[in-house]
Design a protein around this motif. Structure first.
Motif, PDB file in Angstrom:
ATOM      1  N   ASP A 115       0.883  -1.119  -0.003  1.00 44.52           N
ATOM      2  CA  ASP A 115      -0.331  -0.163   0.460  1.00 44.52           C
ATOM      3  C   ASP A 115       0.682   1.401  -0.011  1.00 44.52           C
ATOM      4  O   ASP A 115       2.087   1.119   0.472  1.00 44.52           O
ATOM      5  N   LEU A 116       0.403   2.832  -0.243  1.00 44.89           N
ATOM      6  CA  LEU A 116       1.064   3.738   0.082  1.00 44.89           C
ATOM      7  C   LEU A 116       1.102   4.392   1.084  1.00 44.89           C
ATOM      8  O   LEU A 116      -0.055   4.296   1.695  1.00 44.89           O
ATOM      9  N   ASN A 117       2.002   4.642   1.291  1.00 41.89           N
ATOM     10  CA  ASN A 117       1.461   5.732   2.471  1.00 41.89           C
ATOM     11  C   ASN A 117       1.061   6.777   2.956  1.00 41.89           C
ATOM     12  O   ASN A 117       0.310   7.078   1.709  1.00 41.89           O
ATOM     13  N   ALA A 118       0.159   7.095   3.239  1.00 40.97           N
ATOM     14  CA  ALA A 118       0.045   8.082   3.079  1.00 40.97           C
ATOM     15  C   ALA A 118       0.802   9.869   2.611  1.00 40.97           C
ATOM     16  O   ALA A 118      -0.434   9.456   1.714  1.00 40.97           O
ATOM     17  N   GLU A 119       1.813   9.900   2.481  1.00 45.92           N
ATOM     18  CA  GLU A 119       1.874  11.243   1.344  1.00 45.92           C
ATOM     19  C   GLU A 119       1.982  10.765   0.118  1.00 45.92           C
ATOM     20  O   GLU A 119       1.906  11.369  -0.376  1.00 45.92           O
ATOM     21  N   LYS A 120       2.391   9.890   0.010  1.00 44.99           N
ATOM     22  CA  LYS A 120       2.509   9.059  -1.619  1.00 44.99           C
ATOM     23  C   LYS A 120       0.707   9.425  -0.974  1.00 44.99           C
ATOM     24  O   LYS A 120       0.456   9.400  -2.733  1.00 44.99           O
ATOM     25  N   LEU A 181      -0.742  16.303 -24.403  1.00 46.87           N
ATOM     26  CA  LEU A 181      -0.482  16.508 -23.073  1.00 46.87           C
ATOM     27  C   LEU A 181       1.085  17.047 -22.969  1.00 46.87           C
ATOM     28  O   LEU A 181       1.297  17.804 -22.114  1.00 46.87           O
ATOM     29  N   ARG A 182       2.081  16.144 -23.518  1.00 47.85           N
ATOM     30  CA  ARG A 182       3.271  16.405 -22.933  1.00 47.85           C
ATOM     31  C   ARG A 182       3.429  17.842 -22.845  1.00 47.85           C
ATOM     32  O   ARG A 182       4.741  18.308 -22.032  1.00 47.85           O
ATOM     33  N   LYS A 183       3.366  19.086 -23.961  1.00 45.54           N
ATOM     34  CA  LYS A 183       4.332  19.746 -24.628  1.00 45.54           C
ATOM     35  C   LYS A 183       3.546  20.676 -23.624  1.00 45.54           C
ATOM     36  O   LYS A 183       4.630  21.547 -23.334  1.00 45.54           O
ATOM     37  N   VAL A 184       2.244  20.280 -22.577  1.00 45.07           N
ATOM     38  CA  VAL A 184       1.249  21.134 -22.183  1.00 45.07           C
ATOM     39  C   VAL A 184       2.464  21.604 -20.386  1.00 45.07           C
ATOM     40  O   VAL A 184       2.692  22.397 -19.824  1.00 45.07           O
ATOM     41  N   ILE A 185       3.165  19.894 -20.324  1.00 49.08           N
ATOM     42  CA  ILE A 185       3.033  19.463 -19.199  1.00 49.08           C
ATOM     43  C   ILE A 185       4.500  20.948 -19.063  1.00 49.08           C
ATOM     44  O   ILE A 185       5.133  21.153 -17.650  1.00 49.08           O
ATOM     45  N   GLU A 186       5.304  19.743 -20.014  1.00 50.10           N
ATOM     46  CA  GLU A 186       6.939  20.563 -20.251  1.00 50.10           C
ATOM     47  C   GLU A 186       6.618  22.201 -20.158  1.00 50.10           C
ATOM     48  O   GLU A 186       7.785  22.647 -19.624  1.00 50.10           O
ATOM     49  N   LYS A 187       6.016  22.846 -20.782  1.00 50.82           N
ATOM     50  CA  LYS A 187       5.619  23.991 -21.423  1.00 50.82           C
ATOM     51  C   LYS A 187       5.585  24.529 -19.579  1.00 50.82           C
ATOM     52  O   LYS A 187       5.847  26.195 -19.026  1.00 50.82           O
ATOM     53  N   ASN A 188       4.610  24.269 -18.659  1.00 52.78           N
ATOM     54  CA  ASN A 188       4.713  24.995 -17.315  1.00 52.78           C
ATOM     55  C   ASN A 188       4.796  24.212 -16.672  1.00 52.78           C
ATOM     56  O   ASN A 188       5.074  24.771 -15.445  1.00 52.78           O
ATOM     57  N   ASN A 189       6.189  23.278 -16.793  1.00 57.07           N
ATOM     58  CA  ASN A 189       7.278  22.895 -15.484  1.00 57.07           C
ATOM     59  C   ASN A 189       6.560  22.180 -15.176  1.00 57.07           C
ATOM     60  O   ASN A 189       6.575  22.093 -13.428  1.00 57.07           O
ATOM     61  N   ILE A 190       4.810  21.282 -15.034  1.00 55.29           N
ATOM     62  CA  ILE A 190       4.734  20.315 -14.587  1.00 55.29           C
ATOM     63  C   ILE A 190       4.831  18.966 -13.932  1.00 55.29           C
ATOM     64  O   ILE A 190       5.608  18.501 -14.944  1.00 55.29           O
ATOM     65  N   VAL A 191       4.818  18.504 -12.535  1.00 58.43           N
ATOM     66  CA  VAL A 191       5.901  17.520 -12.534  1.00 58.43           C
ATOM     67  C   VAL A 191       4.443  16.195 -12.212  1.00 58.43           C
ATOM     68  O   VAL A 191       4.067  16.572 -11.918  1.00 58.43           O
ATOM     69  N   LEU A 192       4.689  15.469 -12.684  1.00 56.14           N
ATOM     70  CA  LEU A 192       3.456  14.391 -12.681  1.00 56.14           C
ATOM     71  C   LEU A 192       4.037  12.859 -11.886  1.00 56.14           C
ATOM     72  O   LEU A 192       3.710  11.794 -12.728  1.00 56.14           O
ATOM     73  N   THR A 193       5.000  13.439 -11.563  1.00 55.15           N
ATOM     74  CA  THR A 193       5.313  11.754 -10.745  1.00 55.15           C
ATOM     75  C   THR A 193       5.338  12.234  -8.821  1.00 55.15           C
ATOM     76  O   THR A 193       5.610  13.155  -8.324  1.00 55.15           O
ATOM     77  N   ASN A 194       4.951  10.889  -8.731  1.00 55.91           N
ATOM     78  CA  ASN A 194       5.676  10.712  -7.087  1.00 55.91           C
ATOM     79  C   ASN A 194       6.806   9.679  -6.312  1.00 55.91           C
ATOM     80  O   ASN A 194       6.322   9.013  -6.040  1.00 55.91           O
TER      81      ASN A 194
END
Lengths: 194, 48
Positions: A115-120, A181-194
């Motif tokens: 299971d993921l912990n609370a933070e994750k 989607l990748r373009k928008v993510i890169e352009k706005n420096n969005i981090v989509l990982t945990n």
């Protein structure tokens, strides 16, 4: 393909008839190619050794049990076995935790409650929410295909039937949806990982 | 990700081959394995 004084087919026959030396010759002849093939897929020396060994155990069992037919060539047959074992290795890797020997053993590297912990969990929720918002920014036709594929788990055939476009068009829309989607993510420096 | 797929081998890596111990194990395994058939049943025996 190299020309050898004794062909693989003859060596295989000799081995089946009890000549252990024939197997040694076959391994010596092809070991580099088979091992390199395995390594090129798994990039790990120890795993490559294991798969190489398992490949020849299968070869030996098949030959000794008389199940080998000489329709195909020996090397492509062995390569196919190796290829299947590489696939098995990756399938197993997805199911089982991998213990990496880095000198320090931690029991938690091989045991977890899954299971993921609370933070994750919190981060995962945020990432998914961000992604849902980004998807809303896509053009309608791309958004439609992406939602059907990723959230409703529909096949491209089903998507094409539902939306009334060809499978190729649906594939194209999915591709552009991901690119955008990748373009928008890169352009706005969005981090989509945990 | 792109780097992973495009990773090129250097010359040394291209000449990869298994350890001698691995090959020896295979050859010893082969010598030890006996497959016996009885009617439709097949028995594998490792004679070590």
């Amino acid at each position: 393909m190299k020309d050898y004084a004794i062909s693989d087919a003859v060596l295989v026959t000799n081995y089946i008839n009890g000549s252990e030396g024939a197997l040694a010759t076959l391994i010596e002849r092809h070991k580099q190619r088979i091992y390199s093939f395995i390594y090129s897929k798994v990039f790990d020396r120890d795993v490559s050794e294991d798969i190489f060994q398992d490949t020849f155990i299968k070869v030996i069992k098949t030959l000794k049990s008389g199940k080998y037919n000489e329709e195909g060539k020996f090397l492509p047959w062995v390569m196919r076995i190796a290829h299947n074992l590489v696939i098995d290795h990756f399938r197993k890797g997805n199911r089982m935790p991998k213990f990496e020997d880095n000198g320090e053993f931690s029991i938690f590297s091989v045991i977890s409650d899954g299971d993921l912990n609370a933070e994750k969990k919190l981060i995962k929720g945020q990432v998914e929410e961000d992604l849902r918002m980004l998807i809303q920014e896509l053009p309608e036709d791309q958004k439609e295909v992406l939602v059907m594929r990723m959230y409703r788990d529909m096949s491209f055939k089903e998507i094409s039937e539902k939306t009334g476009v060809s499978i190729n068009t649906a594939l194209g829309r999915m591709r552009y949806a991901l690119i955008n989607l990748r373009k928008v993510i890169e352009k706005n420096n969005i981090v989509l990982t945990n | 990700m792109a780097n992973f797929y495009l990773k090129s081998f250097n010359k040394e890596e291209k000449q990869l081959e298994p350890k001698k111990s691995t090959v020896d194990f295979i050859l010893n395994y082969s010598k030890a394995l006996k497959v016996t058939k009885y009617e439709d049943i097949q028995f594998e025996t490792l004679l070590n």
